[in-house]
Design a protein around this motif. Structure first.
Motif, PDB file in Angstrom:
ATOM      1  N   ALA A  69      12.042 -17.004 -46.472  1.00 37.80           N
ATOM      2  CA  ALA A  69      11.932 -17.756 -45.214  1.00 37.80           C
ATOM      3  C   ALA A  69      11.033 -17.038 -44.217  1.00 37.80           C
ATOM      4  O   ALA A  69      10.216 -17.663 -43.531  1.00 37.80           O
ATOM      5  CB  ALA A  69      13.318 -17.969 -44.612  1.00 37.80           C
ATOM      6  N   LEU A  70      11.178 -15.711 -44.138  1.00 40.89           N
ATOM      7  CA  LEU A  70      10.330 -14.945 -43.225  1.00 40.89           C
ATOM      8  C   LEU A  70       8.879 -14.977 -43.650  1.00 40.89           C
ATOM      9  O   LEU A  70       7.973 -14.979 -42.815  1.00 40.89           O
ATOM     10  CB  LEU A  70      10.834 -13.501 -43.151  1.00 40.89           C
ATOM     11  N   ALA A  71       8.651 -14.971 -44.955  1.00 40.51           N
ATOM     12  CA  ALA A  71       7.273 -15.068 -45.436  1.00 40.51           C
ATOM     13  C   ALA A  71       6.647 -16.389 -44.985  1.00 40.51           C
ATOM     14  O   ALA A  71       5.490 -16.436 -44.562  1.00 40.51           O
ATOM     15  CB  ALA A  71       7.246 -14.955 -46.958  1.00 40.51           C
ATOM     16  N   VAL A  72       7.443 -17.474 -45.053  1.00 43.00           N
ATOM     17  CA  VAL A  72       6.960 -18.772 -44.574  1.00 43.00           C
ATOM     18  C   VAL A  72       6.709 -18.720 -43.070  1.00 43.00           C
ATOM     19  O   VAL A  72       5.675 -19.186 -42.567  1.00 43.00           O
ATOM     20  CB  VAL A  72       7.983 -19.875 -44.914  1.00 43.00           C
ATOM     21  N   GLU A  73       7.680 -18.128 -42.321  1.00 43.16           N
ATOM     22  CA  GLU A  73       7.522 -18.028 -40.873  1.00 43.16           C
ATOM     23  C   GLU A  73       6.272 -17.230 -40.501  1.00 43.16           C
ATOM     24  O   GLU A  73       5.471 -17.650 -39.654  1.00 43.16           O
ATOM     25  CB  GLU A  73       8.746 -17.351 -40.257  1.00 43.16           C
ATOM     26  N   LEU A  74       6.109 -16.075 -41.122  1.00 41.83           N
ATOM     27  CA  LEU A  74       4.963 -15.225 -40.806  1.00 41.83           C
ATOM     28  C   LEU A  74       3.650 -15.905 -41.177  1.00 41.83           C
ATOM     29  O   LEU A  74       2.640 -15.735 -40.488  1.00 41.83           O
ATOM     30  CB  LEU A  74       5.090 -13.878 -41.514  1.00 41.83           C
ATOM     31  N   MET A  75       3.665 -16.682 -42.254  1.00 35.24           N
ATOM     32  CA  MET A  75       2.464 -17.412 -42.627  1.00 35.24           C
ATOM     33  C   MET A  75       2.081 -18.411 -41.541  1.00 35.24           C
ATOM     34  O   MET A  75       0.919 -18.477 -41.112  1.00 35.24           O
ATOM     35  CB  MET A  75       2.674 -18.143 -43.954  1.00 35.24           C
ATOM     36  N   PHE A  76       3.073 -19.191 -41.055  1.00 38.85           N
ATOM     37  CA  PHE A  76       2.799 -20.159 -39.992  1.00 38.85           C
ATOM     38  C   PHE A  76       2.349 -19.459 -38.706  1.00 38.85           C
ATOM     39  O   PHE A  76       1.390 -19.876 -38.053  1.00 38.85           O
ATOM     40  CB  PHE A  76       4.039 -21.012 -39.713  1.00 38.85           C
ATOM     41  N   ARG A  77       3.067 -18.385 -38.319  1.00 38.45           N
ATOM     42  CA  ARG A  77       2.701 -17.663 -37.099  1.00 38.45           C
ATOM     43  C   ARG A  77       1.311 -17.055 -37.224  1.00 38.45           C
ATOM     44  O   ARG A  77       0.507 -17.090 -36.289  1.00 38.45           O
ATOM     45  CB  ARG A  77       3.722 -16.559 -36.821  1.00 38.45           C
ATOM     46  N   PHE A  78       1.066 -16.481 -38.375  1.00 45.24           N
ATOM     47  CA  PHE A  78      -0.208 -15.825 -38.609  1.00 45.24           C
ATOM     48  C   PHE A  78      -1.356 -16.831 -38.553  1.00 45.24           C
ATOM     49  O   PHE A  78      -2.386 -16.596 -37.905  1.00 45.24           O
ATOM     50  CB  PHE A  78      -0.164 -15.125 -39.966  1.00 45.24           C
ATOM     51  N   LEU A  79      -1.169 -17.967 -39.224  1.00 43.56           N
ATOM     52  CA  LEU A  79      -2.212 -18.990 -39.202  1.00 43.56           C
ATOM     53  C   LEU A  79      -2.445 -19.507 -37.785  1.00 43.56           C
ATOM     54  O   LEU A  79      -3.582 -19.778 -37.391  1.00 43.56           O
ATOM     55  CB  LEU A  79      -1.838 -20.149 -40.130  1.00 43.56           C
ATOM     56  N   GLY A  80      -1.350 -19.643 -37.012  1.00 41.36           N
ATOM     57  CA  GLY A  80      -1.499 -20.080 -35.629  1.00 41.36           C
ATOM     58  C   GLY A  80      -2.331 -19.110 -34.811  1.00 41.36           C
ATOM     59  O   GLY A  80      -3.218 -19.513 -34.051  1.00 41.36           O
ATOM     60  N   LYS A  81      -2.053 -17.803 -34.952  1.00 41.87           N
ATOM     61  CA  LYS A  81      -2.822 -16.804 -34.194  1.00 41.87           C
ATOM     62  C   LYS A  81      -4.263 -16.734 -34.672  1.00 41.87           C
ATOM     63  O   LYS A  81      -5.194 -16.598 -33.865  1.00 41.87           O
ATOM     64  CB  LYS A  81      -2.162 -15.432 -34.305  1.00 41.87           C
ATOM     65  N   VAL A  82      -4.466 -16.799 -35.976  1.00 45.22           N
ATOM     66  CA  VAL A  82      -5.837 -16.785 -36.498  1.00 45.22           C
ATOM     67  C   VAL A  82      -6.623 -17.968 -35.950  1.00 45.22           C
ATOM     68  O   VAL A  82      -7.778 -17.843 -35.538  1.00 45.22           O
ATOM     69  CB  VAL A  82      -5.829 -16.804 -38.039  1.00 45.22           C
TER      70      VAL A  82
ATOM     71  N   LEU B  70       3.419  -7.289 -40.163  1.00 45.73           N
ATOM     72  CA  LEU B  70       3.757  -7.858 -41.466  1.00 45.73           C
ATOM     73  C   LEU B  70       4.536  -6.865 -42.323  1.00 45.73           C
ATOM     74  O   LEU B  70       5.301  -7.258 -43.202  1.00 45.73           O
ATOM     75  CB  LEU B  70       2.481  -8.290 -42.200  1.00 45.73           C
ATOM     76  N   ILE B  71       4.352  -5.575 -42.059  1.00 37.58           N
ATOM     77  CA  ILE B  71       5.051  -4.564 -42.851  1.00 37.58           C
ATOM     78  C   ILE B  71       6.546  -4.566 -42.574  1.00 37.58           C
ATOM     79  O   ILE B  71       7.335  -4.019 -43.336  1.00 37.58           O
ATOM     80  CB  ILE B  71       4.443  -3.164 -42.574  1.00 37.58           C
ATOM     81  N   THR B  72       6.960  -5.208 -41.468  1.00 39.52           N
ATOM     82  CA  THR B  72       8.381  -5.231 -41.109  1.00 39.52           C
ATOM     83  C   THR B  72       9.119  -6.420 -41.714  1.00 39.52           C
ATOM     84  O   THR B  72      10.290  -6.641 -41.395  1.00 39.52           O
ATOM     85  CB  THR B  72       8.547  -5.271 -39.576  1.00 39.52           C
ATOM     86  N   ILE B  73       8.491  -7.180 -42.575  1.00 37.65           N
ATOM     87  CA  ILE B  73       9.120  -8.389 -43.095  1.00 37.65           C
ATOM     88  C   ILE B  73      10.417  -8.079 -43.837  1.00 37.65           C
ATOM     89  O   ILE B  73      11.414  -8.793 -43.721  1.00 37.65           O
ATOM     90  CB  ILE B  73       8.144  -9.176 -44.002  1.00 37.65           C
ATOM     91  N   GLY B  74      10.442  -6.981 -44.597  1.00 36.78           N
ATOM     92  CA  GLY B  74      11.665  -6.624 -45.302  1.00 36.78           C
ATOM     93  C   GLY B  74      12.786  -6.264 -44.346  1.00 36.78           C
ATOM     94  O   GLY B  74      13.947  -6.652 -44.543  1.00 36.78           O
ATOM     95  N   HIS B  75      12.454  -5.528 -43.299  1.00 40.66           N
ATOM     96  CA  HIS B  75      13.432  -5.139 -42.285  1.00 40.66           C
ATOM     97  C   HIS B  75      14.029  -6.382 -41.628  1.00 40.66           C
ATOM     98  O   HIS B  75      15.245  -6.491 -41.452  1.00 40.66           O
ATOM     99  CB  HIS B  75      12.752  -4.245 -41.249  1.00 40.66           C
ATOM    100  N   LYS B  76      13.189  -7.325 -41.254  1.00 42.44           N
ATOM    101  CA  LYS B  76      13.674  -8.535 -40.603  1.00 42.44           C
ATOM    102  C   LYS B  76      14.535  -9.371 -41.540  1.00 42.44           C
ATOM    103  O   LYS B  76      15.489 -10.014 -41.106  1.00 42.44           O
ATOM    104  CB  LYS B  76      12.492  -9.357 -40.095  1.00 42.44           C
ATOM    105  N   ALA B  77      14.202  -9.355 -42.832  1.00 41.54           N
ATOM    106  CA  ALA B  77      14.977 -10.141 -43.796  1.00 41.54           C
ATOM    107  C   ALA B  77      16.391  -9.595 -43.945  1.00 41.54           C
ATOM    108  O   ALA B  77      17.356 -10.353 -44.092  1.00 41.54           O
ATOM    109  CB  ALA B  77      14.277 -10.158 -45.150  1.00 41.54           C
ATOM    110  N   THR B  78      16.550  -8.276 -43.913  1.00 42.68           N
ATOM    111  CA  THR B  78      17.876  -7.682 -44.065  1.00 42.68           C
ATOM    112  C   THR B  78      18.640  -7.620 -42.749  1.00 42.68           C
ATOM    113  O   THR B  78      19.872  -7.573 -42.735  1.00 42.68           O
ATOM    114  CB  THR B  78      17.772  -6.257 -44.634  1.00 42.68           C
ATOM    115  N   ASP B  79      17.924  -7.624 -41.632  1.00 41.74           N
ATOM    116  CA  ASP B  79      18.520  -7.396 -40.319  1.00 41.74           C
ATOM    117  C   ASP B  79      19.582  -8.439 -39.980  1.00 41.74           C
ATOM    118  O   ASP B  79      20.644  -8.117 -39.438  1.00 41.74           O
ATOM    119  CB  ASP B  79      17.415  -7.394 -39.267  1.00 41.74           C
TER     120      ASP B  79
END
Length: 522
Positions: A33-46, A280-289
């Motif tokens: 889910a976070l990978a999907v979220e980060l993809m959308f956020r990332f594309l928005g900023k790009v 993006l390196i924090t994706i694992g941390h956010k997934a477990t948090d």
């Protein structure tokens, strides 16, 4: 059933294997889910960075950052309080009281915060940033603050219920999807900074409505019935968290504001292209948090200290395994990462990206120490540590930004995170005796970081390996790192989880077990 609901207990105490499996399965879903979220956020900023350019992008970033800071402070830490207190009792009046009391405090505070930002928009734009173009952006994004707080409270409520699906739909899917869609629509209509600000605000309102629905469905907070007032108890826990949230926002966002105030809005634009890449390196941390806090809080209530230490070390190791490849991609090949995402206009931020990635890597691997302190009730320690780190961050930003701009901001952030995690780890050891590593983790960590250093040296020796050469180096690192993980990174708890996953999911993992069998004591 939600994955996180599969934990069990035995007569001798909590079933650690069941807890770990439920945690790992739920975290795996959240990772996707976070990978999907980060993809959308990332594309928005790009999208807005490429279309608007450095200056207009910087204006939008400052407006959005204002909403982030104000909404985080306006929650008064109550979103975390709900996540901690809700699972500590099965009494319905108690649970409803937790949610209702939190909402009765956070919602009025968020409306007040939004009103203050709206009224002070002009002075902030002209006196702090010396850019009148920020005034309408501040006023528009101020409208989003109460809705952003509602989203945070909804996520806190479902976190207390240990439910992942509602959190995924609200925070990981709806918000970033609407943001990307509205950004794209605004830019297609020829909008500039003001239009993008309106798009951002509308993208927060819709998920807030979904969040209200989930609060009603899973907590009955809006239904008639008995509830136990918890205002004072919640605030006694959350008031330190409010200061901690304030300090966290200074720690996370001070560089963005000070770059705009002490350097240029364009520098803010450059920095906010490399910062999301580093994050993006924090994706694992956010997934477990999300699942870690209620899990450890429940174990602490059962006085299961040994189990807390086991979970703490396992999660730290898993985060290390996931984060190392991203450390290489963004830390060793920063120019390539920036050029192929935001474009060559922002490549000047490459060194800042490398520095930030190093800091976020340490914060990710050690990051569960802060959540563990929160789960055992040591919120004042978290507050003091965050205050110290935020103060250091402010001071270093003030000293370094005028001379080194984005690199100075990156150094300040990295030093602050190293200090913060050092304090957390030392204090956690003092209070619980828990240490973040054992012999297996230490051996694996040294081997992995040595491999990273080796490939970094090869890359820098080649000066500019180009796209094809960089891809070859990354592929070579991936193969070598996989060997290191299998040979040194796995031990009995990992294998037990693998076998349980095979039973629970009904899949044949025999090929995987044959690979790891020579290196693990079964």
């Amino acid at each position: 059933m939600d994955p996180a609901e599969s934990s069990e207990t035995t007569d001798d105490g909590p079933d650690l294997g069941s807890l770990l499996y439920g945690f790992a399965r739920g975290s795996g879903i959240l990772f996707i889910a976070l990978a999907v979220e980060l993809m959308f956020r990332f594309l928005g900023k790009v999208l807005i960075a490429r279309v608007l350019g450095q200056v207009a992008f910087g204006v939008v970033v400052i407006g959005i950052t204002t909403v982030t800071v104000a909404s985080m402070i306006a929650t008064v830490g109550l979103n975390k309080g709900v996540g901690r207190f809700y699972p500590r009792s099965d009494d319905e009046a108690y649970r409803r009281g937790v949610v209702i009391s939190a909402l009765q405090i956070a919602v009025p505070v968020s409306i007040l915060a939004g009103g203050l930002v709206f009224l002070l928009a002009g002075p902030m734009a002209t006196l702090v940033f010396d850019d009148p173009a920020l005034t309408p952006v501040f006023r528009i994004t101020a409208l989003a603050i109460p809705f952003a707080v509602v989203v945070k409270m909804a996520v806190g409520a479902v976190q207390g219920r240990e439910l992942t699906r509602p959190k995924i739909l609200v925070q990981n899917v709806a918000m970033p999807f609407f943001r990307l869609a509205f950004f794209a629509g605004a830019l297609l209509l020829g909008a500039r900074a003001v239009g993008v600000a309106w798009a951002y605000t509308l993208a927060v309102v819709l998920p807030a409505c979904l969040g209200v629905y989930y609060i009603h469905r899973y907590t009955d907070a809006f239904s008639p019935g008995e509830w136990r007032p918890m205002h004072r108890k919640m605030l006694s826990y959350s008031s330190p968290m409010m200061l901690r949230n304030t300090m966290t926002m200074i720690l996370v966002q001070a560089d963005t504001f000070l770059l705009g105030a002490l350097a240029t809005v364009a520098a803010t634009g450059v920095y906010n292209t490399v910062y999301p890449l580093a994050m993006l390196i924090t994706i694992g941390h956010k997934a477990t948090d999300f699942l870690y806090l209620p899990l450890v809080s429940g174990l602490h209530a059962d006085d299961a200290r040994q189990e807390i230490g086991t979970i703490y070390r396992l999660v730290s190791k898993w985060l290390f395994i996931v984060s190392v490849p991203l450390l290489v991609v963004f830390g060793v090949f920063p120019e390539l990462a920036i050029r192929w995402t935001y474009g060559p206009e922002y490549v000047s931020g490459a060194l800042a990206l490398t520095i930030l990635v190093a800091g976020f890597f340490v914060d990710t691997v050690a990051g569960v120490n802060g959540r563990t302190l929160e789960a055992i009730g040591s919120t004042r320690v978290v507050m003091y540590a965050t205050t110290i780190a935020a103060t250091v961050n402010l001071a270093l930003n003030w000293l370094l930004i005028p001379r080194y701009t984005v690199v100075g901001a990156a150094i300040a952030t990295t030093v602050a995170y190293l200090l913060l995690n050092g304090i957390y780890t030392a204090r956690l050891y003092q209070e619980t005796g828990i240490v973040p590593v054992d012999r297996t983790i230490a051996r694996f960590g040294v081997a992995s970081l040595s491999l990273v250093a080796l490939f970094a040296a090869v890359k820098f020796a080649l000066l500019d390996p180009g796209l094809s050469g960089s891809l070859v180096l990354l592929a070579g690192f991936g193969l070598c790192y996989l060997v290191v993980v299998v040979v040194l990174g796995l031990d009995r708890p990992d294998v037990e989880l693998l076998m349980r996953a095979e039973r629970e999911l009904g899949v044949d993992l025999a090929p995987v077990k044959r690979v790891v069998a020579p290196f693990v004591d079964w």
